[in-house]
Design an enzyme around this catalytic site. Structure first.
Site, mmCIF file in Angstrom:
data_model
loop_
_atom_site.group_PDB
_atom_site.id
_atom_site.type_symbol
_atom_site.label_atom_id
_atom_site.label_comp_id
_atom_site.label_asym_id
_atom_site.label_seq_id
_atom_site.Cartn_x
_atom_site.Cartn_y
_atom_site.Cartn_z
ATOM 1 N N GLU A 172 9.346 -6.245 3.757
ATOM 2 C CA GLU A 172 9.455 -5.242 4.819
ATOM 3 C C GLU A 172 10.201 -5.772 6.044
ATOM 4 O O GLU A 172 10.973 -5.059 6.678
ATOM 5 C CB GLU A 172 8.065 -4.745 5.228
ATOM 6 C CG GLU A 172 7.404 -3.791 4.239
ATOM 7 C CD GLU A 172 6.828 -4.478 3.008
ATOM 8 O OE1 GLU A 172 6.834 -5.726 2.964
ATOM 9 O OE2 GLU A 172 6.378 -3.771 2.083
ATOM 10 N N ALA B 167 2.037 3.274 4.771
ATOM 11 C CA ALA B 167 2.159 2.931 6.193
ATOM 12 C C ALA B 167 1.483 1.595 6.500
ATOM 13 O O ALA B 167 1.925 0.855 7.385
ATOM 14 C CB ALA B 167 1.545 4.038 7.048
ATOM 15 N N PHE C 56 1.651 -1.108 5.025
ATOM 16 C CA PHE C 56 2.484 -2.286 4.778
ATOM 17 C C PHE C 56 3.518 -2.534 5.866
ATOM 18 O O PHE C 56 4.239 -3.529 5.827
ATOM 19 C CB PHE C 56 3.168 -2.178 3.408
ATOM 20 C CG PHE C 56 2.185 -2.008 2.276
ATOM 21 C CD1 PHE C 56 0.931 -2.611 2.335
ATOM 22 C CD2 PHE C 56 2.487 -1.234 1.171
ATOM 23 C CE1 PHE C 56 0.005 -2.439 1.313
ATOM 24 C CE2 PHE C 56 1.575 -1.067 0.140
ATOM 25 C CZ PHE C 56 0.324 -1.674 0.213
ATOM 26 N N HIS D 224 -4.795 0.999 2.077
ATOM 27 C CA HIS D 224 -3.944 2.109 1.627
ATOM 28 C C HIS D 224 -4.358 3.417 2.283
ATOM 29 O O HIS D 224 -4.064 4.485 1.767
ATOM 30 C CB HIS D 224 -4.029 2.291 0.095
ATOM 31 C CG HIS D 224 -3.339 1.219 -0.675
ATOM 32 N ND1 HIS D 224 -3.886 -0.010 -0.892
ATOM 33 C CD2 HIS D 224 -2.120 1.195 -1.282
ATOM 34 C CE1 HIS D 224 -3.054 -0.753 -1.618
ATOM 35 N NE2 HIS D 224 -1.980 -0.046 -1.867
#
Ligand SMILES: Cc1ncc(C[n+]2csc(CCOP(=O)(O)OP(=O)(O)O)c2C)c(N)n1
Length: 658
Positions: A397, A421, A423, A464
């Site tokens: 990322e 989101a 991550f 998550h």
């Protein structure tokens, strides 16, 4: 030191000598000014000049170069007027940051230089993005980026090299191995024998270069760059050199063994080259004198100019205005044909239509190409737009967000899909420190949208299910969009992509497939900073966004007697405070519902602003309703208990009866 004089023509040899002399003499002057308290900080590159000068000289002026804190030679070789550099270091307006950032923390499109942020590593991923834009434009350019050997320990180094290798990007990664990272010697920084050997692990060509030998640096880099232009690919170079002074001037060199300093003093890149040129009769004592006097005169003249410049004036309006690039919002209206679609379809359609509209828009993310992304938003995109524009990324990322920054610097828009989101935390640094601050710092902008599938309700546990908008709403420079309905999602995504500023676009996973709406089939935009008033009433104001809006609707539908204004914020930064104030002045009561846990969330700031601006209109204390102060749990009953949905209905009734 051995010089291969026939590798570079004589005129160029003289030029390289002059180019090294200039940063050396400037630095010597700066060290005097530092002692006199006339500049605030100095990171010395004395002894390392051959690398910055050699690499910059091998690049073409229209190729981007991304230097670090010891690379004054990059700036002088690109012929930046000295007075502008001096003004920059004194925090004056003729510098490059309007006094907003110090030392070498700036870039300039005019000179194709992109300066570092303090965090070192993101620079490498930015170079990837710049090179990707060049690759897409097929313009046969090289991008050169610097790092110290200390910086190679950062995850960003690994991510950026791996990404460049996988995408075959024409980036010249230049490690200046100068023996120490602040006080840390190389044997405490890494275990391999040569940093260049890391290239093997990335499937990348790499070389070790004698960094104090200007002819070696220049001729090798020139040769490699010519080859990279013909055959685009990344190359890793490890330049061997030494840091002759402290990390910065205040920190000294006590921890450096004297014999090391003595040995490297013998290898000084300028003294040695000067002797070689004298021996070869390319240079004479008279010419050295002439060169030095020219540089001294330039330094003196430009220093006077910088010192004569007034201190920067505080202009608060300008300070606030420059956080964002001006965006001239264009309202684009739709025709009347609509189709009843889900929120997920609206996002997909909005993204697709933006891809059609902006021919240079690139989307990047994990598994988004042939697989279509884990939520299938980009299904069919590869067929429509090709793999150049719809890019699967490795799991990195930070490098991808940094690369998006680089794409923007080189004129290419991008949308990054976070798989979840949650991550974004591994790409957090470039979001909050690079994208968010770049316009305020040096007037560059980050034309990047980060899509954030977020939120609870699926029993997916702490990693998550988060709704992490508050990580970003508190960072000036970012815009934060959070639609609750398909119509808004499509129009606001179009605007997010048109806006040249960095936008975090939140998409609630719980709404993706549950919420349907009639949505225009063609392209349209919706403005930021305009809340929507979903219900009108005089008893109470309910403010929410995202999934919370649907909880509030459910509660109000279940209590038809309650006459409430229901405000869906739609965008959190900018936020439509006027809509809230107007409503509170009418109803006198305010309840704010947010899915995130309470402390430090958006509801708290709304509450504070209403107290500051509408205190005398309030008939009751403001109520914030939010999730528990715990991470979000996995088991369904725990998750339900964590979320505020059930508590909201009761709190609504409590406040009404206050
Ligand atoms: C993420 C991050 N951690 C720590 C620092 C503090 N810091 C600034 S420069 C530096 C040393 C860098 O060493 P190296 O990359 O070898 O470059 P050099 O200074 O030797 O040229 C450190 C630890 C920082 N700026 N950013």
């Amino acid at each position: 030191m051995q010089y291969k004089g026939d590798s570079v023509d004589k005129a160029m040899q003289l030029k390289l000598y002059q180019r090294m002399l200039k940063p050396r003499l400037i630095e010597e002057k700066m060290l005097i000014l530092l002692r006199q308290g006339k500049i605030s900080k100095w990171f010395s590159g004395i002894g390392q000049e051959a690398i910055a000068v050699g690499v910059t000289s091998a690049l073409r002026p229209d190729e981007y170069i991304l230097p670090m804190h010891r690379n004054l030679g990059v700036f002088t070789t690109r012929n930046i007027p000295l007075h502008r550099l001096f003004s920059q270091w004194q925090g004056k307006s003729n510098g490059f940051t309007n006094g907003r950032d110090r030392s070498f923390h700036f870039g300039t499109q005019q000179y194709k230089i992109v300066g570092m942020i303090s965090h070192l590593g993101p620079q490498l991923g930015v170079a990837d993005g710049i090179a990707l834009a060049d690759l897409l434009k097929q313009n046969n350019k090289v991008t050169a980026v610097f790092t110290g050997e200390g910086g190679t320990s950062e995850g960003d180094f690994h991510e950026a090299l791996n990404l460049a290798a996988v995408w075959n990007l024409p980036v010249l990664f230049c490690i200046e191995n100068n023996g120490y990272g602040l006080s840390t010697p190389t044997n405490e920084q890494y275990r391999c024998e040569n940093l260049a050997d890391k290239g093997i692990g990335y499937g990348m060509e790499s070389h070790i270069v004698e960094g104090n030998n200007i002819l070696e640096v220049y001729s090798q880099v020139d040769f490699i760059c010519q080859s990279m232009r013909k055959n685009p690919r990344p190359v890793l170079l490890e330049f061997r050199t030494f840091r002759m002074r402290g990390h910065e001037e205040a920190s000294g060199t006590k921890y450096v063994p004297q014999q090391l300093l003595d040995a490297w003093e013998e290898k000084d890149p300028i003294a040695n080259f000067e002797n070689f040129l004298l021996k070869e009769k390319i240079l004479s004592a008279h010419l050295i004198e002439t060169f030095k006097n020219e540089i001294f005169a330039e330094i003196d003249y430009d220093l006077k100019k910088a010192f004569a410049e007034n201190e920067i004036e505080v202009d608060e309006t300008k300070e606030l205005r420059d956080v964002y690039k001006n965006f001239d919002y264009q309202e684009i209206n739709h025709k009347s044909i609509t189709k009843n679609i889900r929120l997920i379809d609206a996002v997909s359609q909005g993204l697709k239509q933006s891809m059609e509209r902006h021919e240079n828009l690139v989307v990047m993310g994990q598994d988004i190409a042939d697989y279509g992304g884990v939520f299938k938003i980009t299904e069919g995109f590869v067929e429509a737009f090709g793999k150049d524009r719809v890019r699967n990324t490795p799991i990195c990322e930070s490098a991808v967000v940094s690369a998006a920054m680089g794409l923007s610097i080189n004129g290419v828009k991008s949308v990054v899909e976070m798989q979840f989101a949650d991550f974004v935390s591994t790409g957090f640094n470039p979001v909050v420190n690079y994208l968010a601050k770049v316009h305020y710092r040096w007037g560059e902008h980050a034309d990047v949208v980060i899509r954030m599938p977020c939120g609870a309700g699926m029993g997916a546990g702490p990693f998550h299910s988060q709704t992490n908008e508050a990580w970003f709403t508190k960072t000036p420079g970012l815009k934060v969009v959070y639609p609750a309905f398909p119509y808004d999602a499509k129009g606001l995504l179009a605007t997010s992509i048109n806006d040249p500023n960095p936008v975090l676009f939140f998409e609630h996973k719980g709404l993706y497939r549950n919420i349907y709406q009639d949505v225009p089939e063609d392209y349209y935009t919706l403005p930021f900073g305009k809340a929507s008033l979903l219900r009108e009433g005089t008893d109470i104001t309910v403010v929410s966004y995202g999934l919370g809006v649907h909880w509030a609707l459910e509660a109000l539908n279940g209590n038809p007697d309650i006459k409430a204004d229901l405000i869906d914020l739609r965008t959190l930064q900018p936020m439509d405070m006027d809509a809230i104030f107007t409503s509170v002045k009418k109803t006198g009561k305010l309840i704010i519902l947010q899915e995130d846990s309470l402390f430090g969330g958006v509801a708290s700031d709304i509450c504070a602003l209403v107290v500051e601006n509408c205190f005398e209109y309030l008939d009751a204390p403001i109520k914030r309703v939010a999730s528990l102060e715990t991470p979000i749990p996995f088991a369904k009953n725990l998750e339900n208990n964590y979320l505020p949905k059930e508590r909201f209905s009761q709190e609504l009734l409590n406040l009404l009866s206050y």
